[in-house]
Design an enzyme around this catalytic site. Structure first.
Site, short mmCIF file in Angstrom:
data_model
loop_
_atom_site.label_atom_id
_atom_site.label_comp_id
_atom_site.label_asym_id
_atom_site.label_seq_id
_atom_site.Cartn_x
_atom_site.Cartn_y
_atom_site.Cartn_z
N GLU A 170 16.82 -7.72 -15.04
CA GLU A 170 16.40 -8.88 -14.28
C GLU A 170 16.25 -8.42 -12.83
O GLU A 170 17.10 -7.70 -12.31
CB GLU A 170 17.43 -10.00 -14.36
CG GLU A 170 17.06 -11.23 -13.56
CD GLU A 170 18.12 -12.33 -13.62
OE1 GLU A 170 17.78 -13.47 -13.26
OE2 GLU A 170 19.27 -12.05 -13.99
N HIS A 175 24.29 -8.91 -10.48
CA HIS A 175 25.26 -9.28 -11.50
C HIS A 175 24.99 -8.54 -12.81
O HIS A 175 23.91 -8.00 -13.01
CB HIS A 175 25.29 -10.79 -11.76
CG HIS A 175 24.01 -11.36 -12.30
ND1 HIS A 175 23.02 -11.87 -11.50
CD2 HIS A 175 23.55 -11.51 -13.57
CE1 HIS A 175 22.02 -12.30 -12.24
NE2 HIS A 175 22.32 -12.10 -13.51
N HIS A 209 22.16 -8.24 -19.89
CA HIS A 209 21.24 -7.65 -18.92
C HIS A 209 21.95 -7.28 -17.64
O HIS A 209 23.08 -7.69 -17.40
CB HIS A 209 20.05 -8.57 -18.63
CG HIS A 209 20.38 -9.83 -17.90
ND1 HIS A 209 20.66 -11.02 -18.54
CD2 HIS A 209 20.47 -10.11 -16.57
CE1 HIS A 209 20.90 -11.96 -17.64
NE2 HIS A 209 20.80 -11.42 -16.44
#
Length: 134
Positions: free
Chosen positions: A130, A7, A79
């Protein structure tokens, strides 16, 4: 080491308004709001055929998203999350190569119920990364 993009996260000052924009204006399928106390955020996922967009709103006074929104009051990309097969092996290789893992370096459980880690943006050209174990 990296798999697909899981994502892209966007910090937003008003998650209800942002959710409505993605759902009503862009016609996207969106999840329900999910508070993540340990991470200090409330999230909504915009489900796309090839990935997701994660909308992030601060949850609590110590939210890292609150500091981001202080610097970027209209919101913005926060992010990128990449999938990895083995988060501990990825962490160990990255730290051996000089990358910095945020926090104590131990994975936390993320919004999808899977272990996640964050890598320092200064090590990746200003981008907070991440990693999520799949």
């Amino acid at each position: 080491m990296l798999g697909r993009v899981n994502h892209i996260a966007i910090a937003v000052p008003d998650i209800d308004k942002a959710t409505a924009s993605y759902r009503d204006v862009l016609g996207a399928s969106v999840s329900d709001k999910q508070p993540l106390q340990e991470h200090g955020v409330t999230v909504v996922f915009v489900n796309l055929p090839n990935t997701k967009v994660e909308l992030l709103e601060p949850l609590g006074a110590d939210s890292p998203i609150g500091a981001f929104l202080t610097r970027n009051p209209d919101g913005g990309i926060h992010h990128i999350c990449y999938e990895v097969d083995d988060i501990l092996a990825a962490r160990d290789k990255l730290t051996a190569d000089g990358a910095r893992v945020l926090g104590k370096g131990d994975p936390k459980i993320g919004a999808h119920g899977k272990p996640v880690l964050f890598l320092h943006p200064k090590d990746f050209y200003g981008t907070l990364i991440e990693l999520e174990q799949v």
